[in-house]
Write a protein that holds these residues in place. Sequence first.
Motif, PDB file in Angstrom:
ATOM      1  N   ASP A 152      -2.559   8.677  21.606  1.00  0.00           N
ATOM      2  CA  ASP A 152      -3.598   8.270  19.983  1.00  0.00           C
ATOM      3  C   ASP A 152      -2.752   7.209  19.114  1.00  0.00           C
ATOM      4  OD1 ASP A 152      -6.143   9.388  21.618  1.00  0.00           O
ATOM      5  OD2 ASP A 152      -4.324  10.627  21.077  1.00  0.00           O
ATOM      6  N   ARG A 153      -2.297   7.691  18.318  1.00  0.00           N
ATOM      7  CA  ARG A 153      -1.272   7.279  17.229  1.00  0.00           C
ATOM      8  C   ARG A 153       0.361   7.213  17.254  1.00  0.00           C
ATOM      9  NH1 ARG A 153      -5.777   6.675  16.145  1.00  0.00           N
ATOM     10  NH2 ARG A 153      -7.108   7.106  14.193  1.00  0.00           N
ATOM     11  N   ILE A 154       1.049   6.074  16.378  1.00  0.00           N
ATOM     12  CA  ILE A 154       2.230   7.020  15.958  1.00  0.00           C
ATOM     13  C   ILE A 154       2.188   7.054  14.662  1.00  0.00           C
ATOM     14  CG2 ILE A 154       2.473   4.505  17.674  1.00  0.00           C
ATOM     15  CD1 ILE A 154       3.117   2.437  15.795  1.00  0.00           C
ATOM     16  N   VAL A 155       4.512   7.088  15.041  1.00  0.00           N
ATOM     17  CA  VAL A 155       4.195   7.685  13.276  1.00  0.00           C
ATOM     18  C   VAL A 155       6.363   6.869  13.315  1.00  0.00           C
ATOM     19  CG1 VAL A 155       5.945   8.959  12.267  1.00  0.00           C
ATOM     20  CG2 VAL A 155       3.235   9.453  12.924  1.00  0.00           C
ATOM     21  N   ASP A 156       5.609   5.795  12.408  1.00  0.00           N
ATOM     22  CA  ASP A 156       6.917   5.073  13.082  1.00  0.00           C
ATOM     23  C   ASP A 156       7.217   3.823  11.047  1.00  0.00           C
ATOM     24  OD1 ASP A 156       9.307   3.409  13.635  1.00  0.00           O
ATOM     25  OD2 ASP A 156       7.699   1.859  15.176  1.00  0.00           O
ATOM     26  N   ILE A 157       8.565   3.370  11.159  1.00  0.00           N
ATOM     27  CA  ILE A 157       8.513   2.310   9.874  1.00  0.00           C
ATOM     28  C   ILE A 157       8.237   1.715  10.324  1.00  0.00           C
ATOM     29  CG2 ILE A 157      10.668   1.022   9.363  1.00  0.00           C
ATOM     30  CD1 ILE A 157      11.419   3.969   9.086  1.00  0.00           C
ATOM     31  N   VAL A 158       7.462   1.179   8.941  1.00  0.00           N
ATOM     32  CA  VAL A 158       6.838  -0.403   8.509  1.00  0.00           C
ATOM     33  C   VAL A 158       7.612  -0.529   7.037  1.00  0.00           C
ATOM     34  CG1 VAL A 158       5.369  -1.301   7.753  1.00  0.00           C
ATOM     35  CG2 VAL A 158       4.844   0.366   9.110  1.00  0.00           C
ATOM     36  N   SER A 159       7.794  -1.866   7.549  1.00  0.00           N
ATOM     37  CA  SER A 159       8.435  -2.520   6.732  1.00  0.00           C
ATOM     38  C   SER A 159       7.909  -4.016   6.147  1.00  0.00           C
ATOM     39  CB  SER A 159      10.339  -3.163   7.025  1.00  0.00           C
ATOM     40  OG  SER A 159      10.233  -4.146   5.919  1.00  0.00           O
ATOM     41  N   THR A 160       7.980  -4.887   6.812  1.00  0.00           N
ATOM     42  CA  THR A 160       6.838  -5.961   6.131  1.00  0.00           C
ATOM     43  C   THR A 160       5.459  -5.971   7.461  1.00  0.00           C
ATOM     44  OG1 THR A 160       7.449  -7.094   8.334  1.00  0.00           O
ATOM     45  CG2 THR A 160       8.690  -7.791   6.555  1.00  0.00           C
ATOM     46  N   GLY A 161       5.531  -5.223   8.151  1.00  0.00           N
ATOM     47  CA  GLY A 161       4.292  -4.770   8.417  1.00  0.00           C
ATOM     48  C   GLY A 161       3.950  -5.353   9.573  1.00  0.00           C
ATOM     49  N   LYS A 162       5.057  -6.687  10.316  1.00  0.00           N
ATOM     50  CA  LYS A 162       4.067  -7.976  10.722  1.00  0.00           C
ATOM     51  C   LYS A 162       4.294  -6.884  12.331  1.00  0.00           C
ATOM     52  CE  LYS A 162       6.506 -12.623  11.761  1.00  0.00           C
ATOM     53  NZ  LYS A 162       7.704 -12.854  13.353  1.00  0.00           N
ATOM     54  N   THR A 163       5.417  -6.065  12.609  1.00  0.00           N
ATOM     55  CA  THR A 163       4.971  -5.417  14.192  1.00  0.00           C
ATOM     56  C   THR A 163       3.929  -5.173  13.962  1.00  0.00           C
ATOM     57  OG1 THR A 163       7.514  -4.936  13.012  1.00  0.00           O
ATOM     58  CG2 THR A 163       6.453  -4.303  15.494  1.00  0.00           C
ATOM     59  N   LEU A 164       3.129  -4.573  12.708  1.00  0.00           N
ATOM     60  CA  LEU A 164       2.286  -3.987  12.712  1.00  0.00           C
ATOM     61  C   LEU A 164       0.801  -4.743  13.162  1.00  0.00           C
ATOM     62  CD1 LEU A 164       1.669  -0.895  10.463  1.00  0.00           C
ATOM     63  CD2 LEU A 164       2.475  -0.111  13.285  1.00  0.00           C
ATOM     64  N   VAL A 165       1.182  -6.264  12.900  1.00  0.00           N
ATOM     65  CA  VAL A 165      -0.262  -7.427  12.709  1.00  0.00           C
ATOM     66  C   VAL A 165       0.135  -7.604  13.637  1.00  0.00           C
ATOM     67  CG1 VAL A 165      -0.658  -9.198  12.273  1.00  0.00           C
ATOM     68  CG2 VAL A 165      -0.211  -7.277  10.018  1.00  0.00           C
ATOM     69  N   GLU A 166       1.268  -7.667  14.240  1.00  0.00           N
ATOM     70  CA  GLU A 166       1.635  -9.402  15.828  1.00  0.00           C
ATOM     71  C   GLU A 166       1.268  -8.058  17.110  1.00  0.00           C
ATOM     72  OE1 GLU A 166       4.860 -10.866  16.474  1.00  0.00           O
ATOM     73  OE2 GLU A 166       4.696 -12.505  14.573  1.00  0.00           O
ATOM     74  N   ASN A 167       0.826  -6.572  16.772  1.00  0.00           N
ATOM     75  CA  ASN A 167       0.536  -6.325  17.761  1.00  0.00           C
ATOM     76  C   ASN A 167      -0.235  -5.298  17.530  1.00  0.00           C
ATOM     77  OD1 ASN A 167       2.744  -5.617  20.154  1.00  0.00           O
ATOM     78  ND2 ASN A 167       3.753  -5.568  17.892  1.00  0.00           N
ATOM     79  N   GLY A 168      -1.358  -6.117  16.795  1.00  0.00           N
ATOM     80  CA  GLY A 168      -2.986  -5.250  16.916  1.00  0.00           C
ATOM     81  C   GLY A 168      -2.926  -3.981  16.302  1.00  0.00           C
ATOM     82  N   LEU A 169      -2.635  -3.276  15.522  1.00  0.00           N
ATOM     83  CA  LEU A 169      -2.056  -1.811  15.396  1.00  0.00           C
ATOM     84  C   LEU A 169      -2.415  -2.059  13.578  1.00  0.00           C
ATOM     85  CD1 LEU A 169       0.409  -0.360  16.847  1.00  0.00           C
ATOM     86  CD2 LEU A 169      -1.916  -0.261  17.569  1.00  0.00           C
ATOM     87  N   VAL A 170      -3.456  -1.000  12.845  1.00  0.00           N
ATOM     88  CA  VAL A 170      -3.107  -1.311  11.720  1.00  0.00           C
ATOM     89  C   VAL A 170      -2.759   0.336  11.394  1.00  0.00           C
ATOM     90  CG1 VAL A 170      -5.248  -1.731  11.768  1.00  0.00           C
ATOM     91  CG2 VAL A 170      -5.330   0.582  12.295  1.00  0.00           C
ATOM     92  N   GLU A 171      -2.271   0.403   9.826  1.00  0.00           N
ATOM     93  CA  GLU A 171      -1.630   1.936   9.302  1.00  0.00           C
ATOM     94  C   GLU A 171      -3.263   2.279   8.901  1.00  0.00           C
ATOM     95  OE1 GLU A 171       1.411   0.907   6.075  1.00  0.00           O
ATOM     96  OE2 GLU A 171       0.473   2.048   5.264  1.00  0.00           O
ATOM     97  N   TYR A 172      -2.822   3.968   9.295  1.00  0.00           N
ATOM     98  CA  TYR A 172      -3.798   5.015   8.581  1.00  0.00           C
ATOM     99  C   TYR A 172      -3.261   6.071   7.753  1.00  0.00           C
ATOM    100  CZ  TYR A 172      -7.136   3.825  12.998  1.00  0.00           C
ATOM    101  OH  TYR A 172      -7.658   2.962  13.871  1.00  0.00           O
ATOM    102  N   GLU A 173      -2.281   6.140   7.474  1.00  0.00           N
ATOM    103  CA  GLU A 173      -2.208   6.893   6.518  1.00  0.00           C
ATOM    104  C   GLU A 173      -0.019   6.560   6.077  1.00  0.00           C
ATOM    105  OE1 GLU A 173      -2.453  10.037   8.891  1.00  0.00           O
ATOM    106  OE2 GLU A 173      -5.420   9.756   8.162  1.00  0.00           O
ATOM    107  N   ARG A 174      -0.223   6.709   4.961  1.00  0.00           N
ATOM    108  CA  ARG A 174       1.251   6.740   4.908  1.00  0.00           C
ATOM    109  C   ARG A 174       1.851   7.971   4.516  1.00  0.00           C
ATOM    110  NH1 ARG A 174       2.950   1.838   0.889  1.00  0.00           N
ATOM    111  NH2 ARG A 174       5.168   2.318   0.451  1.00  0.00           N
ATOM    112  N   ILE A 175       3.525   8.518   5.073  1.00  0.00           N
ATOM    113  CA  ILE A 175       2.926  10.075   4.689  1.00  0.00           C
ATOM    114  C   ILE A 175       5.004   9.223   3.774  1.00  0.00           C
ATOM    115  CG2 ILE A 175       5.198  11.136   6.254  1.00  0.00           C
ATOM    116  CD1 ILE A 175       3.700  10.515   8.654  1.00  0.00           C
ATOM    117  N   ALA A 176       6.138   9.128   4.110  1.00  0.00           N
ATOM    118  CA  ALA A 176       7.296   8.526   3.003  1.00  0.00           C
ATOM    119  C   ALA A 176       7.111   6.901   2.337  1.00  0.00           C
ATOM    120  CB  ALA A 176       7.791   9.543   3.479  1.00  0.00           C
ATOM    121  N   ASP A 177       8.119   7.531   1.847  1.00  0.00           N
ATOM    122  CA  ASP A 177       9.158   6.102   1.181  1.00  0.00           C
ATOM    123  C   ASP A 177      10.505   6.498   1.642  1.00  0.00           C
ATOM    124  OD1 ASP A 177       6.824   4.379   0.308  1.00  0.00           O
ATOM    125  OD2 ASP A 177       7.318   5.247  -1.989  1.00  0.00           O
TER     126      ASP A 177
END
Length: 212
Positions: A152-177
């Motif tokens: 249902d969800r993933i926990v992963d690294i986001v940097s530019t956000g490009k990978t999420l966008v290109e795969n049609g995913l959205v960010e729900y919560e930010r866990i840690a810098d």
Amino acid sequence: MKEMLTIAMPKGRIFDEAVELLRQAGFNLPPEFEDSRKLIIDVEQEQFRFILAKPMDVPTYVEHGVADLGIAGKDVMLEEERDVYELLDLKISACYLAVAGLPNTKMNDVAPKVASKYPNVAAAYFREQGEQVEIIKLNGSIELAPIIGLSDRIVDIVSTGKTLVENGLVEYERIADITSRLIVNPVSYRTKDERISEIVDKLTDVIHGVRS
Ligand SMILES: Nc1ncnc2c1ncn2[C@@H]1O[C@H](COP(=O)(O)OP(=O)(O)OP(=O)(O)O)[C@@H](O)[C@H]1O
Ligand SMILES: O=P(O)(O)OC[C@H]1O[C@H](OP(=O)(O)OP(=O)(O)O)[C@H](O)[C@@H]1O
């Protein structure tokens, strides 16, 4: 004669930035350093021995004392919880850990699943939220999981956000810098303190823009 220091370096995307930082701090690393396929590289003039490890394994080498120092992402530190000290935020390889998934979807009420390369971080996060989830450990291409119906969800690294966008995913919560850290073996920190303090001071100057 200075004593030899062993430094565990992460192969992969942190490596170039870490080498650049060490050079800026005044350490004389040979130009062929980056092109080598060797896993152990001695730099005699600095009395450094570098070992090149998988990023996730760096704290393991440092905890066991086969490396005095290491460079590791905060993500790896959170996941691995090794018995090492964090000496310095090197402020390189900045990114963050986040919960993501398909847009406008709620987590399954029954047995929700979360895929991640960071099972401990993911489990701790959802536990804190009071949500019971099943964690599915993956080793990469995490964004596949919700698209293909594995989770249902993933926990992963986001940097530019490009990978999420290109795969049609959205960010729900930010866990840690996340940034990379200089870590040390606790025994080395006591026995080789002078040498280590000198390195920390030089790196601190670069990070704070004193040297360039
Ligand atoms: N997209 C990114 N942008 C910036 N930093 C990142 C990004 N992805 C990961 N990092 C940081 O760089 C570190 C190493 O990432 P890298 O992708 O090189 O290794 P890895 O994925 O753990 O290794 P491998 O792909 O060999 O399993 C991570 O631990 C994290 O701190
Ligand atoms: O926000 P972005 O700039 O797109 O970066 C994020 C992506 O980078 C990392 O993957 P990596 O390239 O390490 O590949 P992996 O899936 O094999 O871990 C991370 O796991 C994301 O997939």
